[in-house]
Design a protein around this motif. Sequence first.
Motif, mmCIF file in Angstrom:
data_model
loop_
_atom_site.group_PDB
_atom_site.id
_atom_site.type_symbol
_atom_site.label_atom_id
_atom_site.label_comp_id
_atom_site.label_asym_id
_atom_site.label_seq_id
_atom_site.Cartn_x
_atom_site.Cartn_y
_atom_site.Cartn_z
ATOM 1 N N GLU A 27 -2.900 -3.319 -21.097
ATOM 2 C CA GLU A 27 -1.793 -2.593 -20.476
ATOM 3 C C GLU A 27 -2.107 -2.254 -19.017
ATOM 4 O O GLU A 27 -1.253 -2.374 -18.145
ATOM 5 C CB GLU A 27 -1.486 -1.321 -21.267
ATOM 6 C CG GLU A 27 -0.088 -0.809 -21.030
ATOM 7 C CD GLU A 27 0.318 0.294 -21.989
ATOM 8 O OE1 GLU A 27 1.325 0.952 -21.677
ATOM 9 O OE2 GLU A 27 -0.350 0.507 -23.012
ATOM 10 N N VAL A 28 -3.331 -1.832 -18.735
ATOM 11 C CA VAL A 28 -3.743 -1.549 -17.358
ATOM 12 C C VAL A 28 -3.678 -2.832 -16.523
ATOM 13 O O VAL A 28 -3.268 -2.814 -15.372
ATOM 14 C CB VAL A 28 -5.164 -0.942 -17.319
ATOM 15 C CG1 VAL A 28 -5.703 -0.873 -15.897
ATOM 16 C CG2 VAL A 28 -5.179 0.438 -17.964
ATOM 17 N N MET A 29 -4.058 -3.946 -17.134
ATOM 18 C CA MET A 29 -4.154 -5.216 -16.417
ATOM 19 C C MET A 29 -2.899 -6.089 -16.573
ATOM 20 O O MET A 29 -2.923 -7.278 -16.251
ATOM 21 C CB MET A 29 -5.398 -5.976 -16.895
ATOM 22 C CG MET A 29 -6.700 -5.210 -16.657
ATOM 23 S SD MET A 29 -7.005 -4.815 -14.917
ATOM 24 C CE MET A 29 -7.462 -6.441 -14.315
ATOM 25 N N GLU A 30 -1.814 -5.499 -17.010
ATOM 26 C CA GLU A 30 -0.569 -6.224 -17.274
ATOM 27 C C GLU A 30 -0.099 -7.049 -16.078
ATOM 28 O O GLU A 30 0.455 -8.134 -16.244
ATOM 29 C CB GLU A 30 0.514 -5.218 -17.672
ATOM 30 C CG GLU A 30 1.895 -5.799 -17.840
ATOM 31 C CD GLU A 30 2.954 -4.756 -18.139
ATOM 32 O OE1 GLU A 30 4.087 -5.161 -18.416
ATOM 33 O OE2 GLU A 30 2.649 -3.542 -18.095
ATOM 34 N N HIS A 31 -0.295 -6.557 -14.867
ATOM 35 C CA HIS A 31 0.218 -7.236 -13.677
ATOM 36 C C HIS A 31 -0.858 -8.027 -12.938
ATOM 37 O O HIS A 31 -0.710 -8.358 -11.758
ATOM 38 C CB HIS A 31 0.905 -6.223 -12.760
ATOM 39 C CG HIS A 31 2.029 -5.525 -13.452
ATOM 40 N ND1 HIS A 31 3.228 -6.148 -13.730
ATOM 41 C CD2 HIS A 31 2.124 -4.280 -13.972
ATOM 42 C CE1 HIS A 31 4.016 -5.297 -14.370
ATOM 43 N NE2 HIS A 31 3.369 -4.170 -14.530
ATOM 44 N N PHE A 32 -1.939 -8.324 -13.639
ATOM 45 C CA PHE A 32 -3.019 -9.170 -13.128
ATOM 46 C C PHE A 32 -3.116 -10.393 -14.037
ATOM 47 O O PHE A 32 -2.685 -10.339 -15.190
ATOM 48 C CB PHE A 32 -4.350 -8.401 -13.117
ATOM 49 C CG PHE A 32 -4.365 -7.289 -12.109
ATOM 50 C CD1 PHE A 32 -4.823 -7.497 -10.821
ATOM 51 C CD2 PHE A 32 -3.895 -6.027 -12.449
ATOM 52 C CE1 PHE A 32 -4.820 -6.471 -9.892
ATOM 53 C CE2 PHE A 32 -3.889 -4.988 -11.519
ATOM 54 C CZ PHE A 32 -4.355 -5.220 -10.244
ATOM 55 N N PRO A 33 -3.687 -11.492 -13.552
ATOM 56 C CA PRO A 33 -3.730 -12.712 -14.375
ATOM 57 C C PRO A 33 -4.414 -12.525 -15.732
ATOM 58 O O PRO A 33 -4.016 -13.158 -16.699
ATOM 59 C CB PRO A 33 -4.492 -13.705 -13.496
ATOM 60 C CG PRO A 33 -4.191 -13.253 -12.099
ATOM 61 C CD PRO A 33 -4.142 -11.745 -12.185
#
Length: 175
Positions: A27-33
């Motif tokens: 969820e934290v990394m949702e907008h990262f590859p």
Amino acid sequence: METERLIMRRWREADREPFAAMNADPEVMEHFPAPLTRAQSDELVDKIEAQFDRLGYSLWALEVRESGEFIGFTGLALQTFEAPFLPAVEIGWRLARPAWGHGYAIEAARRAARYAFEQAGLDGIISMTAVSNVRSQAVMRRLGMTRDPAEDFDHPRVPEDSPLRRHVLYRLRRS
């Protein structure tokens, strides 16, 4: 550096474990590859610290003043990948999920922007994120940053077939 509720400081060895857990959170990394492995997360801390040594600023570890809890980072990162608007200094943030919704990102970003203009002597800073990351874009607007849609771009470090490749670019100039 400090804000009303936060301490913005250099990284400690004890930050690495909660930072790795944060970077492994989908969820934290949702907008990262992709989420980061522990090794990738540790490598990022090393790069952050190397930039502090080289430039005097970087991405500060965020600690809640009242509890001493590490909650992520906010700060300034020199960006040099291939894009028409670079090199430039980016203001950015990444917080652990329990820290979301408390206003910590904007509080720390305001302090980091002040540092950029008053201590680092920068004339302007940028921020960028995937088009889908509306929460970060809201922080950018609250910080006073502006977007020119003509400057939106395909991030060269994001795979071509990824829905995250298209990025928005926001700017803030010294006022």
